[in-house]
Write an enzyme that holds these catalytic residues in place. Structure first.
Site, PDB file in Angstrom:
ATOM      1  N   SER A 203      -4.736  -1.031   2.320  1.00 38.80           N
ATOM      2  CA  SER A 203      -3.915   0.073   2.811  1.00 38.80           C
ATOM      3  C   SER A 203      -3.889   0.042   4.329  1.00 38.80           C
ATOM      4  O   SER A 203      -4.919  -0.190   4.965  1.00 38.80           O
ATOM      5  CB  SER A 203      -4.469   1.422   2.337  1.00 38.80           C
ATOM      6  OG  SER A 203      -4.426   1.528   0.934  1.00 38.80           O
ATOM      7  N   HIS A 217       3.446   2.395   7.141  1.00 38.31           N
ATOM      8  CA  HIS A 217       2.481   2.491   6.047  1.00 38.31           C
ATOM      9  C   HIS A 217       2.660   1.295   5.131  1.00 38.31           C
ATOM     10  O   HIS A 217       3.786   0.858   4.880  1.00 38.31           O
ATOM     11  CB  HIS A 217       2.709   3.785   5.258  1.00 38.31           C
ATOM     12  CG  HIS A 217       2.105   3.770   3.887  1.00 38.31           C
ATOM     13  ND1 HIS A 217       2.876   3.620   2.741  1.00 38.31           N
ATOM     14  CD2 HIS A 217       0.818   3.866   3.470  1.00 38.31           C
ATOM     15  CE1 HIS A 217       2.075   3.645   1.685  1.00 38.31           C
ATOM     16  NE2 HIS A 217       0.830   3.775   2.089  1.00 38.31           N
ATOM     17  N   TYR A 220      -0.829  -2.344  -1.013  1.00 39.21           N
ATOM     18  CA  TYR A 220      -0.637  -3.216  -2.166  1.00 39.21           C
ATOM     19  C   TYR A 220      -1.931  -3.224  -2.964  1.00 39.21           C
ATOM     20  O   TYR A 220      -3.024  -3.317  -2.382  1.00 39.21           O
ATOM     21  CB  TYR A 220      -0.245  -4.634  -1.745  1.00 39.21           C
ATOM     22  CG  TYR A 220       1.143  -4.673  -1.153  1.00 39.21           C
ATOM     23  CD1 TYR A 220       2.266  -4.499  -1.961  1.00 39.21           C
ATOM     24  CD2 TYR A 220       1.337  -4.835   0.220  1.00 39.21           C
ATOM     25  CE1 TYR A 220       3.549  -4.494  -1.423  1.00 39.21           C
ATOM     26  CE2 TYR A 220       2.617  -4.831   0.759  1.00 39.21           C
ATOM     27  CZ  TYR A 220       3.710  -4.650  -0.068  1.00 39.21           C
ATOM     28  OH  TYR A 220       4.974  -4.630   0.467  1.00 39.21           O
ATOM     29  N   ARG A 221      -1.816  -3.114  -4.283  1.00 36.44           N
ATOM     30  CA  ARG A 221      -2.999  -2.903  -5.104  1.00 36.44           C
ATOM     31  C   ARG A 221      -2.853  -3.569  -6.475  1.00 36.44           C
ATOM     32  O   ARG A 221      -1.740  -3.814  -6.954  1.00 36.44           O
ATOM     33  CB  ARG A 221      -3.251  -1.407  -5.294  1.00 36.44           C
ATOM     34  CG  ARG A 221      -2.055  -0.685  -5.901  1.00 36.44           C
ATOM     35  CD  ARG A 221      -2.155   0.831  -5.770  1.00 36.44           C
ATOM     36  NE  ARG A 221      -0.958   1.481  -6.272  1.00 36.44           N
ATOM     37  CZ  ARG A 221       0.138   1.698  -5.559  1.00 36.44           C
ATOM     38  NH1 ARG A 221       0.195   1.294  -4.302  1.00 36.44           N
ATOM     39  NH2 ARG A 221       1.191   2.298  -6.085  1.00 36.44           N
ATOM     40  N   GLY A 371     -17.111   9.727  -6.831  1.00 33.90           N
ATOM     41  CA  GLY A 371     -17.612   8.967  -5.695  1.00 33.90           C
ATOM     42  C   GLY A 371     -16.550   8.692  -4.656  1.00 33.90           C
ATOM     43  O   GLY A 371     -16.658   7.735  -3.892  1.00 33.90           O
ATOM     44  N   SER A 372     -15.513   9.522  -4.606  1.00 34.19           N
ATOM     45  CA  SER A 372     -14.422   9.308  -3.658  1.00 34.19           C
ATOM     46  C   SER A 372     -14.953   9.263  -2.225  1.00 34.19           C
ATOM     47  O   SER A 372     -15.814  10.062  -1.838  1.00 34.19           O
ATOM     48  CB  SER A 372     -13.390  10.431  -3.771  1.00 34.19           C
ATOM     49  OG  SER A 372     -12.791  10.442  -5.038  1.00 34.19           O
TER      50      SER A 372
END
Length: 413
Positions: A203, A217, A220-221, A371-372
């Protein structure tokens, strides 16, 4: 459900030997230091003999202690790895990483991880050359499973705030997060959760000082939900890149969209028009009835082709970032601007914040994942922003021109 496993005995013994060897080397280093300190010509023979005897006892004690420390370190490593690895399939991933053996036949999750980390280094290096200041590197671990590297720059010469982040996250997907995907994956019943999952991605958000230089911005994931045997039950690629200017320059918009279109056309001539429209619809503030920026491309849930083909597409899109943005920021970063123009930039950043906190699905997903890491999720927000009551730009102004485009997205190429 995937289950945690220990590493195989061979790997266990290898790590044990590494720990003991490291401890012995540390002890040997201490031995050399003690030896050198005992060589003074002023030391008497009796004193030297007594010292050597004490030194030998000390060395044996150090060796024993170091071996114990090595054993403790080894078992701490195993405990850390047990907590880190949430599914049996990822045990093998860890071994492959340690050996540096990621190849074209490796699991897609490893190949995507390798790509985004490589792309991150390349982009950070180029941005540092543009700004003149170094990014802060922040490597982190996620107790529930995963890790990441965040490169962040604040108060740079060109960028007021810039973030280039890679995250590798795995664990169990809670029902609340599953609900965010319910409309896209009907077979994911939140009642049957939590589900084992893996996600990796890159990101980027850049907020320049100069209001003539646009915010950009990128994300890609790769995401997968696993079967009990560790194979992907559901997988997909997603992402995109979009431009958010405070002041509109047609040549910048055309250049940005052209580079993205070229990347898309290498794989499918229908990609760009499809993903451009998707981007205009996604980055849209419903409560303002305007787009966040002038768009780009956006796609999600892409699994209609082979993983190999989609991975190559994502790689080309990621590699298009630098040529799509660097020429623009170099043209605009040193342009003169007024206090009024800076205020307008702050107002537009307020809209950026509104979208990210109210509408962005990725932000919601991140906040609902156990766990963010809040710093990583909210790094996309600008360092400064402004909200004014009932502000309206003057008719026929450049500010009004931008608003017209945001309310009526246009084709740039």
């Amino acid at each position: 459900m995937w289950k945690t496993k220990l590493l195989k005995k061979g790997t266990d013994s290898m790590m044990f030997r590494v720990a003991i060897r490291a401890s012995a080397l540390r002890a040997a280093g201490v031995s050399r230091n003690l030896s050198s300190s005992s060589s003074s010509p002023l030391r008497s023979a009796a004193a030297s003999s007594s010292f050597n005897q004490r030194r030998n006892y000390s060395l044996w004690g150090l060796l024993a202690a170091s071996s114990l420390i090595g054993s403790i370190s080894y078992y701490q490593y195993k405990t850390w790895l047990q907590n880190k690895v949430e599914c049996g399939a990822l045990d093998e991933d860890i071994r492959i990483r340690l050996k540096g053996e990621v190849t074209d036949s490796s699991p897609m999750r490893l190949r995507m991880e390798q790509f985004v980390k490589s792309l991150q280094k390349k982009i950070v290096s180029e941005l540092e050359a543009v700004d003149g200041k170094k990014f802060q590197r922040d490597a982190w671990e996620r107790a529930e499973g995963g890790d990441g590297i965040s490169y962040v720059l604040q108060e740079g010469n060109v960028f007021e705030k810039a973030g280039v982040l890679v995250s590798i996250v795995y664990g169990e997907l809670p029902s609340a997060a599953v609900q965010q995907m319910k409309s896209r994956h009907e077979d994911l019943d939140p009642e049957n959760g939590p589900f084992p999952f893996f996600a990796s991605g890159i990101s980027i958000v850049l907020h320049p000082h100069n209001p003539m230089a646009p915010t950009i911005h990128l994300n890609y994931r790769y995401f997968e939900i696993g079967n009990e045997d560790g194979t992907p039950r559901i997988w997909w690629f997603g992402g995109g890149s979009d431009l958010t200017p405070a002041y509109l320059f047609d040549e910048d918009a055309t250049h940005f969209h052209r580079v993205l279109k070229d990347a898309c056309d290498k794989h499918d001539p229908n990609y760009y028009p499809k993903f451009k429209t998707w981007c205009d619809k996604y980055f849209y503030l419903k409560h303002r009835q305007e787009a966040r920026g002038i768009g780009g491309i956006f796609f999600d849930d892409q699994n209609d082709r082979s993983p190999e083909k989609l991975f190559n597409f994502v790689k080309d899109c990621g590699n298009a970032f630098l040529p799509s943005y660097i020429p623009i920021v170099k043209r605009r970063k040193d342009m003169p601007f007024t206090k009024e123009e800076k205020l307008w930039q702050q107002l537009r950043r307020g809209r950026y914040v509104e979208f990210n906190l109210v509408w962005d699905r990725g932000t919601k997903f991140g906040l609902q994942t156990p766990g963010s890491r809040i710093e990583s999720i909210l790094v996309s927000l600008p360092l400064t922003a402004t909200w004014m009551y009932n502000h309206s730009p003057l008719a026929n102004s450049r500010e009004k021109q931008l608003i017209e485009v945001l309310k009526n997205p246009k084709d740039w190429i």
